[in-house]
Design an enzyme around this catalytic site. Structure first.
Site, PDB file in Angstrom:
ATOM      1  N   ASP A 248      -0.422   3.007  -9.289  1.00 25.38           N
ATOM      2  CA  ASP A 248      -1.109   1.647  -9.210  1.00 25.38           C
ATOM      3  C   ASP A 248      -1.899   1.584 -10.218  1.00 25.38           C
ATOM      4  O   ASP A 248      -2.852   2.558 -10.390  1.00 25.38           O
ATOM      5  CB  ASP A 248      -1.235   1.861  -7.631  1.00 25.38           C
ATOM      6  CG  ASP A 248       0.093   1.553  -6.338  1.00 25.38           C
ATOM      7  OD1 ASP A 248       1.533   1.355  -6.857  1.00 25.38           O
ATOM      8  OD2 ASP A 248      -0.323   3.011  -6.041  1.00 25.38           O
ATOM      9  N   ASP A 287       4.613   1.105 -10.946  1.00 25.77           N
ATOM     10  CA  ASP A 287       4.505   0.859  -9.260  1.00 25.77           C
ATOM     11  C   ASP A 287       3.853   0.134  -9.261  1.00 25.77           C
ATOM     12  O   ASP A 287       3.615  -0.824  -9.630  1.00 25.77           O
ATOM     13  CB  ASP A 287       3.714   2.339  -9.557  1.00 25.77           C
ATOM     14  CG  ASP A 287       4.206   2.475  -7.711  1.00 25.77           C
ATOM     15  OD1 ASP A 287       4.215   1.677  -7.039  1.00 25.77           O
ATOM     16  OD2 ASP A 287       3.563   3.640  -7.308  1.00 25.77           O
ATOM     17  N   ASP A 291      -1.887  -1.854  -3.681  1.00 24.81           N
ATOM     18  CA  ASP A 291      -1.308  -1.170  -2.621  1.00 24.81           C
ATOM     19  C   ASP A 291      -2.570  -0.599  -1.543  1.00 24.81           C
ATOM     20  O   ASP A 291      -4.054  -0.307  -2.068  1.00 24.81           O
ATOM     21  CB  ASP A 291      -0.794   0.547  -2.718  1.00 24.81           C
ATOM     22  CG  ASP A 291       0.694   0.057  -3.701  1.00 24.81           C
ATOM     23  OD1 ASP A 291       0.891  -1.167  -3.960  1.00 24.81           O
ATOM     24  OD2 ASP A 291       0.906   1.360  -3.194  1.00 24.81           O
ATOM     25  N   ARG A 344       6.123  -8.470  -2.942  1.00 25.24           N
ATOM     26  CA  ARG A 344       5.437  -8.134  -2.160  1.00 25.24           C
ATOM     27  C   ARG A 344       4.374  -8.672  -2.401  1.00 25.24           C
ATOM     28  O   ARG A 344       2.766  -7.610  -3.007  1.00 25.24           O
ATOM     29  CB  ARG A 344       5.422  -6.453  -2.716  1.00 25.24           C
ATOM     30  CG  ARG A 344       6.674  -5.695  -2.233  1.00 25.24           C
ATOM     31  CD  ARG A 344       6.230  -3.611  -2.412  1.00 25.24           C
ATOM     32  NE  ARG A 344       7.085  -3.273  -2.157  1.00 25.24           N
ATOM     33  CZ  ARG A 344       7.288  -1.209  -1.905  1.00 25.24           C
ATOM     34  NH1 ARG A 344       6.781  -1.620  -2.840  1.00 25.24           N
ATOM     35  NH2 ARG A 344       8.769  -0.859  -2.130  1.00 25.24           N
TER      36      ARG A 344
END
Length: 467
Positions: A248, A287, A291, A344
């Site tokens: 990420d 990815d 996060d 997301r």
């Protein structure tokens, strides 16, 4: 984790009625840092939005020192009441750093060395472009790894779909991946401010790891998503298998008090549309962009741009993580621009997450959802704005992954008020969501009417927009 006591923060009210945080330096001999202040986010709008929806940088040149209008960005702290990261002591980052711990870096190696240097609060000023994979993927390859051989060995026509891949080439792929992992991850310690200088501070191919830390600020950077050089083929992932990638742009992992502000997260030169297909599946090399996972808590992400990405922002990464995540994952997302983001934005598990005053320019093709309602989540989504293309109904903005309540109010879709919960439940009655997340956010600064968000954020969100 416990916060190191390097400074005392008090609140003072100016004659104009504005609140400032004044940093009183204590217990540090020989320290000559200026006072840290909490300042407003931005001034009047400047500069047009680009055709892609990612705001173009303002035309005015940066000052020679890289500070907006003469203010020391590296000494700024999170304003009082600005989201969850302002709770329980607030977030000051490296504002108390002495002169020896203010580093200016121009390469990835210098950046990682500055993060690893010992000695209390620190500021890292990023100048220009830091390339974490400057030598290319071949520099990480383990001797004997051959991608063409990998494709031949694990072709579904040969290997099938019933078992995960194994054998010499998979072992060499994993070894190569470890080499890349060691090279591109940068671990951010407690009491750190990372700030881009001027309007051209960029990190490409790197992954910022805010792990086991407290009190971190990251501002004014463009973060081009790292490309996984060695994605793994998993024939058992779905009916036809899938390529799975790592890395990420930024991870907040088991850390507290993080302020992520005025950054641009983007796939940049390598959007998914440029990636090849192998075994008739997208050779996915990305990815997430951000996060917030594994017990992370008290995070504010404000005035960022998240652009042209698939799985963008995840809060909580496992339904089985209750022992570490329950009562934590408290996150505020406000005044962020999500443009051409597939899903997301965010997906939430466990946390009390406040999502207000964000704008979503939804892609015409491939859109999945914006708000993912996951295990034990308590999402409050209010006064956000959505631009949906023709053929994408408002019911798709919410997605039920697990049964959990959600509060939605005051959101606009294509310029009109829409009850997102009612729209979702009408479109997906078999996946109906429950109302009322069970809590009311109080840590908010100025709340704008949703109608102003598209223009406001096009001009003021993202890297290079601090004023």
């Amino acid at each position: 984790m416990s916060r190191k006591c390097h400074a005392q923060v008090t609140r003072a009210v100016s004659p104009a009625g504005r609140t400032a945080l004044v940093l009183i330096l204590t217990g540090l001999t020989g320290l000559t840092a200026p006072a840290a202040t909490a300042v407003p986010h931005a001034g009047p709008p400047t500069g047009p939005a680009s055709a892609t929806g990612v705001p173009a940088a303002p035309d005015a040149p940066a000052s020679a020192a890289g500070w907006a209008h003469g203010r020391d960005l590296h000494r700024q702290t999170l304003p009082a009441g600005d989201g969850w990261a302002s709770a329980d002591g607030g977030t000051t980052g490296g504002a108390a750093a002495d002169a020896a711990n203010v580093h200016t870096v121009t390469t990835w190696a210098q950046f990682r060395a500055a993060l690893a240097a010992g000695g209390g609060p620190r500021v890292i000023r990023v100048v220009g472009t830091l390339e974490a994979t400057e030598g290319g993927c071949e520099t990480f390859e383990a001797p004997g790894y051959d991608f063409d051989r990998y494709l031949a060995d694990y072709d579904p026509a040969v290997w099938g779909y019933e078992k995960e891949v194994s054998g010499p080439q998979e072992d060499l792929r994993a070894a190569s991946a470890k080499n890349q992992d060691r090279a591109i991850k940068a671990y951010v310690p407690s009491d750190t401010t990372i700030v881009g200088v001027g309007r051209g501070a960029v990190i490409t191919g790197g992954s910022l790891q805010i792990k086991d830390a407290d009190n971190v600020i990251v501002r004014n950077l463009t973060l081009e998503s790292p490309l996984d050089c060695f994605p793994q083929w998993d024939p058992t992932d779905g009916a036809t298998g899938a390529w799975n990638s790592e890395y990420d742009s930024m991870v907040v992992h088991d850390s507290t008090h993080a302020w992520i502000d005025h950054n641009t997260f983007t796939d940049g030169r390598h959007p998914d549309s440029t990636l090849p297909r192998h075994y008739d599946e997208l050779y996915q090399r990305h990815d997430g962009e951000l996060d917030i996972v594994r017990g992370a808590d008290l995070v504010t992400a404000s005035w960022n741009v998240f652009a042209v990405h698939d799985k963008t922002l995840m809060i909580g990464n496992s339904d089985s993580a209750g022992p570490t995540d329950r009562g934590r994952l408290r996150v505020t997302l406000h005044h962020n621009l999500f443009t051409d983001v597939v899903e997301r934005a965010p997906r939430v598990r466990f946390g009390k997450v406040d999502v207000y005053n964000n704008h979503y320019a939804v892609p015409r093709d491939g859109y999945a959802y914006s708000f993912g309602i996951g295990a034990e989540s308590q999402l409050v989504a209010e006064k956000n704005s959505f631009r949906l293309p023709e053929g994408v109904p408002a019911g798709r903005i919410l997605k039920k992954w697990k049964d959990a309540p959600v509060t939605v109010a005051g959101n606009h879709v294509n310029g009109r008020p829409v009850d997102l919960l009612a729209a979702h439940n009408a479109q997906f009655p078999e996946e109906a969501l429950r109302p009322d997340a069970g809590w009311r956010p109080t840590l908010r600064t100025r709340v704008h009417h949703p109608s102003v968000l598209p223009a406001l954020l096009a001009h003021r969100a993202g890297a290079g927009r601090l004023r």
